[in-house]
Scaffold this motif. Sequence first.
Motif, PDB file in Angstrom:
ATOM      1  N   TYR A   8      22.878  35.494  34.642  1.00  0.00           N
ATOM      2  CA  TYR A   8      24.074  35.344  33.813  1.00  0.00           C
ATOM      3  C   TYR A   8      23.728  35.257  32.324  1.00  0.00           C
ATOM      4  O   TYR A   8      24.549  35.599  31.467  1.00  0.00           O
ATOM      5  CB  TYR A   8      24.838  34.096  34.254  1.00  0.00           C
ATOM      6  CG  TYR A   8      26.071  33.799  33.439  1.00  0.00           C
ATOM      7  CD1 TYR A   8      27.156  34.673  33.449  1.00  0.00           C
ATOM      8  CD2 TYR A   8      26.151  32.645  32.664  1.00  0.00           C
ATOM      9  CE1 TYR A   8      28.292  34.398  32.708  1.00  0.00           C
ATOM     10  CE2 TYR A   8      27.290  32.359  31.923  1.00  0.00           C
ATOM     11  CZ  TYR A   8      28.350  33.239  31.949  1.00  0.00           C
ATOM     12  OH  TYR A   8      29.478  32.959  31.203  1.00  0.00           O
ATOM     13  N   MET A   9      22.517  34.831  32.010  1.00  0.00           N
ATOM     14  CA  MET A   9      22.131  34.739  30.612  1.00  0.00           C
ATOM     15  C   MET A   9      22.152  36.090  29.912  1.00  0.00           C
ATOM     16  O   MET A   9      22.354  36.161  28.698  1.00  0.00           O
ATOM     17  CB  MET A   9      20.726  34.132  30.489  1.00  0.00           C
ATOM     18  CG  MET A   9      20.628  32.676  30.921  1.00  0.00           C
ATOM     19  SD  MET A   9      21.789  31.580  30.054  1.00  0.00           S
ATOM     20  CE  MET A   9      23.023  31.303  31.346  1.00  0.00           C
ATOM     21  N   LEU A  10      21.972  37.181  30.654  1.00  0.00           N
ATOM     22  CA  LEU A  10      21.988  38.517  30.056  1.00  0.00           C
ATOM     23  C   LEU A  10      23.390  38.882  29.549  1.00  0.00           C
ATOM     24  O   LEU A  10      23.554  39.158  28.350  1.00  0.00           O
ATOM     25  CB  LEU A  10      21.463  39.548  31.053  1.00  0.00           C
ATOM     26  CG  LEU A  10      21.472  41.004  30.591  1.00  0.00           C
ATOM     27  CD1 LEU A  10      20.662  41.165  29.309  1.00  0.00           C
ATOM     28  CD2 LEU A  10      20.917  41.908  31.687  1.00  0.00           C
TER      29      LEU A  10
ATOM     30  N   SER B  18      23.596  44.163  33.554  1.00  0.00           N
ATOM     31  CA  SER B  18      23.740  43.158  34.615  1.00  0.00           C
ATOM     32  C   SER B  18      23.684  43.795  35.999  1.00  0.00           C
ATOM     33  O   SER B  18      23.097  43.233  36.930  1.00  0.00           O
ATOM     34  CB  SER B  18      25.064  42.399  34.438  1.00  0.00           C
ATOM     35  OG  SER B  18      25.063  41.673  33.238  1.00  0.00           O
ATOM     36  N   SER B  19      24.299  44.943  36.148  1.00  0.00           N
ATOM     37  CA  SER B  19      24.275  45.630  37.443  1.00  0.00           C
ATOM     38  C   SER B  19      22.855  46.009  37.830  1.00  0.00           C
ATOM     39  O   SER B  19      22.450  45.868  38.994  1.00  0.00           O
ATOM     40  CB  SER B  19      25.163  46.878  37.387  1.00  0.00           C
ATOM     41  OG  SER B  19      26.506  46.534  37.115  1.00  0.00           O
TER      42      SER B  19
ATOM     43  N   ALA C  22      19.929  43.995  19.070  1.00  0.00           N
ATOM     44  CA  ALA C  22      19.034  43.261  18.177  1.00  0.00           C
ATOM     45  C   ALA C  22      19.467  41.803  18.022  1.00  0.00           C
ATOM     46  O   ALA C  22      18.627  40.903  17.928  1.00  0.00           O
ATOM     47  CB  ALA C  22      19.005  43.943  16.811  1.00  0.00           C
ATOM     48  N   HIS C  23      20.772  41.574  18.011  1.00  0.00           N
ATOM     49  CA  HIS C  23      21.285  40.205  17.907  1.00  0.00           C
ATOM     50  C   HIS C  23      21.151  39.478  19.237  1.00  0.00           C
ATOM     51  O   HIS C  23      20.796  38.294  19.287  1.00  0.00           O
ATOM     52  CB  HIS C  23      22.750  40.239  17.463  1.00  0.00           C
ATOM     53  CG  HIS C  23      23.320  38.901  17.158  1.00  0.00           C
ATOM     54  ND1 HIS C  23      24.602  38.742  16.660  1.00  0.00           N
ATOM     55  CD2 HIS C  23      22.824  37.638  17.278  1.00  0.00           C
ATOM     56  CE1 HIS C  23      24.843  37.450  16.479  1.00  0.00           C
ATOM     57  NE2 HIS C  23      23.790  36.763  16.863  1.00  0.00           N
ATOM     58  N   ALA C  24      21.421  40.187  20.326  1.00  0.00           N
ATOM     59  CA  ALA C  24      21.453  39.543  21.642  1.00  0.00           C
ATOM     60  C   ALA C  24      20.070  39.193  22.166  1.00  0.00           C
ATOM     61  O   ALA C  24      19.930  38.229  22.924  1.00  0.00           O
ATOM     62  CB  ALA C  24      22.169  40.448  22.656  1.00  0.00           C
ATOM     63  N   PHE C  25      19.039  39.960  21.776  1.00  0.00           N
ATOM     64  CA  PHE C  25      17.714  39.719  22.354  1.00  0.00           C
ATOM     65  C   PHE C  25      17.188  38.313  22.061  1.00  0.00           C
ATOM     66  O   PHE C  25      16.760  37.613  22.983  1.00  0.00           O
ATOM     67  CB  PHE C  25      16.716  40.781  21.885  1.00  0.00           C
ATOM     68  CG  PHE C  25      15.339  40.587  22.448  1.00  0.00           C
ATOM     69  CD1 PHE C  25      15.071  40.900  23.778  1.00  0.00           C
ATOM     70  CD2 PHE C  25      14.314  40.056  21.672  1.00  0.00           C
ATOM     71  CE1 PHE C  25      13.806  40.709  24.312  1.00  0.00           C
ATOM     72  CE2 PHE C  25      13.056  39.855  22.201  1.00  0.00           C
ATOM     73  CZ  PHE C  25      12.798  40.185  23.522  1.00  0.00           C
ATOM     74  N   PRO C  26      17.192  37.842  20.807  1.00  0.00           N
ATOM     75  CA  PRO C  26      16.744  36.461  20.579  1.00  0.00           C
ATOM     76  C   PRO C  26      17.635  35.436  21.281  1.00  0.00           C
ATOM     77  O   PRO C  26      17.139  34.403  21.747  1.00  0.00           O
ATOM     78  CB  PRO C  26      16.824  36.301  19.051  1.00  0.00           C
ATOM     79  CG  PRO C  26      16.820  37.684  18.510  1.00  0.00           C
ATOM     80  CD  PRO C  26      17.504  38.513  19.539  1.00  0.00           C
ATOM     81  N   ILE C  27      18.939  35.729  21.356  1.00  0.00           N
ATOM     82  CA  ILE C  27      19.839  34.817  22.073  1.00  0.00           C
ATOM     83  C   ILE C  27      19.456  34.774  23.544  1.00  0.00           C
ATOM     84  O   ILE C  27      19.429  33.703  24.167  1.00  0.00           O
ATOM     85  CB  ILE C  27      21.312  35.255  21.927  1.00  0.00           C
ATOM     86  CG1 ILE C  27      21.730  35.258  20.466  1.00  0.00           C
ATOM     87  CG2 ILE C  27      22.230  34.330  22.733  1.00  0.00           C
ATOM     88  CD1 ILE C  27      23.129  35.790  20.231  1.00  0.00           C
ATOM     89  N   LEU C  28      19.157  35.935  24.114  1.00  0.00           N
ATOM     90  CA  LEU C  28      18.770  35.999  25.524  1.00  0.00           C
ATOM     91  C   LEU C  28      17.522  35.163  25.779  1.00  0.00           C
ATOM     92  O   LEU C  28      17.470  34.394  26.750  1.00  0.00           O
ATOM     93  CB  LEU C  28      18.522  37.450  25.932  1.00  0.00           C
ATOM     94  CG  LEU C  28      17.970  37.670  27.347  1.00  0.00           C
ATOM     95  CD1 LEU C  28      18.941  37.145  28.393  1.00  0.00           C
ATOM     96  CD2 LEU C  28      17.672  39.146  27.579  1.00  0.00           C
TER      97      LEU C  28
ATOM     98  N   ALA D  39      27.531  38.778  25.221  1.00  0.00           N
ATOM     99  CA  ALA D  39      28.886  38.320  24.899  1.00  0.00           C
ATOM    100  C   ALA D  39      28.893  37.486  23.621  1.00  0.00           C
ATOM    101  O   ALA D  39      29.788  37.615  22.777  1.00  0.00           O
ATOM    102  CB  ALA D  39      29.455  37.511  26.060  1.00  0.00           C
ATOM    103  N   ILE D  40      27.893  36.610  23.463  1.00  0.00           N
ATOM    104  CA  ILE D  40      27.803  35.787  22.253  1.00  0.00           C
ATOM    105  C   ILE D  40      27.572  36.671  21.028  1.00  0.00           C
ATOM    106  O   ILE D  40      28.194  36.483  19.974  1.00  0.00           O
ATOM    107  CB  ILE D  40      26.678  34.750  22.394  1.00  0.00           C
ATOM    108  CG1 ILE D  40      27.049  33.716  23.461  1.00  0.00           C
ATOM    109  CG2 ILE D  40      26.409  34.052  21.065  1.00  0.00           C
ATOM    110  CD1 ILE D  40      25.906  32.774  23.832  1.00  0.00           C
ATOM    111  N   ALA D  41      26.686  37.656  21.152  1.00  0.00           N
ATOM    112  CA  ALA D  41      26.430  38.580  20.048  1.00  0.00           C
ATOM    113  C   ALA D  41      27.679  39.394  19.724  1.00  0.00           C
ATOM    114  O   ALA D  41      28.009  39.622  18.549  1.00  0.00           O
ATOM    115  CB  ALA D  41      25.267  39.505  20.397  1.00  0.00           C
ATOM    116  N   THR D  42      28.394  39.824  20.763  1.00  0.00           N
ATOM    117  CA  THR D  42      29.621  40.589  20.561  1.00  0.00           C
ATOM    118  C   THR D  42      30.678  39.743  19.865  1.00  0.00           C
ATOM    119  O   THR D  42      31.386  40.218  18.967  1.00  0.00           O
ATOM    120  CB  THR D  42      30.149  41.103  21.905  1.00  0.00           C
ATOM    121  OG1 THR D  42      29.138  41.891  22.549  1.00  0.00           O
ATOM    122  CG2 THR D  42      31.394  41.956  21.715  1.00  0.00           C
TER     123      THR D  42
END
Length: 446
Positions: free
Chosen positions: A282-284, A323-324, A11-17, A289-292
């Motif tokens: 790489y943005m994924l 990513s894979s 939920a945090h990473a999706f807007p960042i992505l 990573a930023i959310a983590t």
Amino acid sequence: MFLAVARGLIAHAFPILIAQLASIGMMVVDTAVLGHVSSVDLAAVAIGGGIHVSVVFALVGVLQAVAPVVAHLHGARRDSEVANVLQQGFWLAILLAVPGILFLTHPGGVLGLSSMDPAVEAKVRTYLGLLAWSLPASLFYRTFYAFCNALGKPRVLMGIGLLSLALHALLAWGLALQGWLGEPLGVAGCALSNVLIAWLACSSGALYLAFGPLGARYRPFANWSRPRWATWRELLHLGVPMGLSNLVEITSFTLISLFVASLGATVVAGHRIVANLSALIYMLPLSLAIATMAALGQAVGARDRARERLTVRAGLVLAAGASSLVGLLLWLTAGPVVAAYTDDPAVRLVAVGLVGYVALYQFFDALQTVAGHCLRAYRVTFVPMLVQIVCFWGVGLLGGGWLCYRWSPPLGVAGFWLASVLSLIGAAALLLPLLRKAMQDSERLL
């Protein structure tokens, strides 16, 4: 608990992505537009864009120290101290902008590292000279970006990013291809659009800070403080190694364009397309990573060791798996994806031949990216910087140059991409044990 933490990270990473994809989409727009202008313009944006991104990422890396500091304060319920950290980040951005502008307006030292067509070099100088005036806005915005992510409020970044991308696509097309200012400007038109959009994003962030919910809670523009050395020392202690890590990681890819310039504009253009695709993928892992890092920083500040372990595990699993999968999809659709970038058959041939390397290293890139950001949450930044210097510059660039020009037979630009695969495997193998040690040290301090 693991599933709950994983859902929180998603939920945090999706807007960042979305925000990150929009940001990198600016580069994709430049590449796609100039791919229909000329191979010279495309080569110029490949080289100039690589240099510009390297400078910005290095300086932004220093300012990203705002994120772990704010996350720790928020996790420890010391929110009254948060606004000062943001203000000191803005002061630091002003200081860092000065050498950045000087470097971009006088790039001769870097351009002299490689021989290139004089027409390409002239366009590179024009491109960088214009982009220099977007640097202060970019640094201010990225300080705001780090602040919002640390507090788990990334949605505004998504909105600003999408608006910026849409406007840039329109402006770049009009200025570079359609001649809205009298004649098609090519690479200079893309640069002008980038400058305008950077200041628009900066202004949007300032308005949100002044009148949005974060502004009402933290009042970042109230009681403005002068530069404070104590806060600067903390930010620089964390941020300088982070900035150098960013510089090392990004230049291990972007400087390839400069080092293969002697192979011709076609090779550089093909490499640029694949570098764009790599950056998009790489943005994924970067978003996760930023959310983590934000979630882990808050857990460390709250001294919640169980949540720390779950956050690290969830970040690694999600990033590596996603990513894979995306890398596999890129490999299966390489032909039509590359065709969308350029009409030149020779450039397409070069690009398609390099896509396999991008698909191959996704798993290891995801692991080392998340591990590196988790270490930042633990305020461990110096040793990861050394690891990345050895892997990305030692193995990636030096090893790539050897494979490109001195291997028998020389591998050409593919040598750099093969070395990149090896460098990412090495970085993951070294950073993961370092992360395990940082977690154990944190548990002993409890």
